[in-house]
Motif scaffolding. Sequence first.
Motif, PDB file in Angstrom:
ATOM      1  N   ALA A 109       0.831  -1.198   0.000  1.00 53.07           N
ATOM      2  CA  ALA A 109       0.000   0.000   0.000  1.00 53.07           C
ATOM      3  C   ALA A 109       0.868   1.252   0.000  1.00 53.07           C
ATOM      4  O   ALA A 109       0.596   2.215  -0.732  1.00 53.07           O
ATOM      5  N   ARG A 110       1.959   1.244   0.789  1.00 47.74           N
ATOM      6  CA  ARG A 110       2.862   2.401   0.843  1.00 47.74           C
ATOM      7  C   ARG A 110       3.529   2.627  -0.519  1.00 47.74           C
ATOM      8  O   ARG A 110       3.584   3.754  -1.022  1.00 47.74           O
ATOM      9  N   LEU A 169       1.011   4.059  -3.084  1.00 50.64           N
ATOM     10  CA  LEU A 169       0.692   5.471  -2.877  1.00 50.64           C
ATOM     11  C   LEU A 169       1.868   6.366  -3.255  1.00 50.64           C
ATOM     12  O   LEU A 169       1.676   7.458  -3.816  1.00 50.64           O
ATOM     13  N   ALA A 206      -7.667   6.354  -1.134  1.00 51.59           N
ATOM     14  CA  ALA A 206      -6.517   7.179  -0.739  1.00 51.59           C
ATOM     15  C   ALA A 206      -5.785   7.729  -1.960  1.00 51.59           C
ATOM     16  O   ALA A 206      -5.394   8.898  -1.989  1.00 51.59           O
ATOM     17  N   GLN A 207      -5.600   6.895  -3.009  1.00 54.12           N
ATOM     18  CA  GLN A 207      -4.892   7.394  -4.191  1.00 54.12           C
ATOM     19  C   GLN A 207      -5.695   8.479  -4.898  1.00 54.12           C
ATOM     20  O   GLN A 207      -5.126   9.384  -5.499  1.00 54.12           O
ATOM     21  N   LEU A 251      -5.223   3.643   7.022  1.00 55.40           N
ATOM     22  CA  LEU A 251      -4.461   2.553   6.378  1.00 55.40           C
ATOM     23  C   LEU A 251      -3.171   2.197   7.112  1.00 55.40           C
ATOM     24  O   LEU A 251      -2.432   1.330   6.644  1.00 55.40           O
ATOM     25  N   ILE A 257      -0.688  -5.451  -1.634  1.00 56.88           N
ATOM     26  CA  ILE A 257      -2.108  -5.187  -1.862  1.00 56.88           C
ATOM     27  C   ILE A 257      -2.884  -6.470  -2.100  1.00 56.88           C
ATOM     28  O   ILE A 257      -4.044  -6.593  -1.694  1.00 56.88           O
ATOM     29  N   THR A 271      -8.529  -2.842   0.406  1.00 57.65           N
ATOM     30  CA  THR A 271      -8.172  -2.554  -0.982  1.00 57.65           C
ATOM     31  C   THR A 271      -8.955  -1.346  -1.488  1.00 57.65           C
ATOM     32  O   THR A 271      -8.411  -0.461  -2.162  1.00 57.65           O
ATOM     33  N   ARG A 273     -10.099   1.063   0.310  1.00 61.81           N
ATOM     34  CA  ARG A 273      -9.617   2.260   0.986  1.00 61.81           C
ATOM     35  C   ARG A 273      -8.280   2.733   0.417  1.00 61.81           C
ATOM     36  O   ARG A 273      -8.005   3.941   0.372  1.00 61.81           O
ATOM     37  N   VAL A 274      -7.441   1.798  -0.044  1.00 63.24           N
ATOM     38  CA  VAL A 274      -6.220   2.207  -0.749  1.00 63.24           C
ATOM     39  C   VAL A 274      -6.597   2.941  -2.033  1.00 63.24           C
ATOM     40  O   VAL A 274      -5.999   3.969  -2.392  1.00 63.24           O
ATOM     41  N   LEU A 279       0.009  -0.636   5.769  1.00 61.30           N
ATOM     42  CA  LEU A 279       0.817   0.116   4.818  1.00 61.30           C
ATOM     43  C   LEU A 279       1.879  -0.725   4.128  1.00 61.30           C
ATOM     44  O   LEU A 279       2.181  -0.516   2.947  1.00 61.30           O
ATOM     45  N   VAL A 327      -3.185   8.437   4.214  1.00 59.98           N
ATOM     46  CA  VAL A 327      -3.141   7.238   5.062  1.00 59.98           C
ATOM     47  C   VAL A 327      -3.987   7.460   6.305  1.00 59.98           C
ATOM     48  O   VAL A 327      -4.741   6.583   6.736  1.00 59.98           O
TER      49      VAL A 327
END
Length: 328
Positions: free
Chosen positions: A91-92, A95, A144-145, A122, A130, A138, A140-141, A126, A117
């Motif tokens: 995830a980190r 992003l 976030a993007q 998240l 994924i 997933t 929520r990621v 992080l 985040v």
Amino acid sequence: MIEVQSLTKHFGPIRAVDDVSFSVAKGEVLGFLGPNGAGKSTTMKMITGFLAPTSGTAAVCGHDIRHAAIAAKRRIGYLPEGAPLYADMTARGFLNFIGASRGLSGADRAKAVDRVVDMAQLSAVLDQPIETLSKGFTRRVGLAQALLHDPDVLILDEPTDGLDPNQKHHVRQVIDEMAPDKAIVISTHILEEVHAVCSRAMIIAQGRLLADGTPAELEALAQRHNTVTLRTRALPPSAERAGLARLEGVLKVEEDGETDMPSFRVIPRDGAAVLPTVSAYVTEHRWEVDEMRLEQGRLDDVFREITTGKIAAGGAAAGGDTGREAAR
């Protein structure tokens, strides 16, 4: 901030979107409703430039998506249907990749990643790939993007899909907090979400825009809007029951013989507000009323009635401002 003019999309002989026009101003959260296959996602993909329209156009913050696509996309945060992500990235990592793609670097990118985040909650996942995340994380990621570059316009296709009730509540809070400074379009099948976050809602079916107004305006289109339901402890005299049907604004009175107590449904003509008249009538005739309830109409009823043709589309909308005025 969003201007859509006569958008139409054909896939071979199939007309997925048919001459749709509307606008979204700053501070509006627009709920985009419709059955599966109605054309919601296709419309969103055209607004964001992922699909070229067969005809018509869309502009985002003054930038035409056909002729100034990059300028328009800079102003958009987009969460597509299904949240397609690079599954082998953490995830980190994902992003940071999106931040770099958006032109962010160094401390600015790190600050932006930290911000989203926190917004999408998240931190616990992080550094997980994924592909190992739950559907909710997933999603929520993906959200976030879409928020990473703090865009002026958000296009969110089913943003709470796969989230548990607590996660849905948090995402709705995030949307509500951002709403004053952005134009937001949300596609959803969850009608309670419209009440929770949307200042306006549109209903689309078979590619055509059928209704456009505030949630309250759409609910007022329900066939049972402003119906008064009465339950009495004893059966009133027949003459008084007949008199109830002759009150001004009343279309008819239906008696429900399936309940233990006498029950009546007073149906207004054209949604007229008959509650005060009915209340005064039963008080005057000293009916022993156990319950009196006003039906405001439900959005799910209106959704079904409009998309199945029980409410004529012309009576609720046709596109853009015309639709909103008709709904009102």
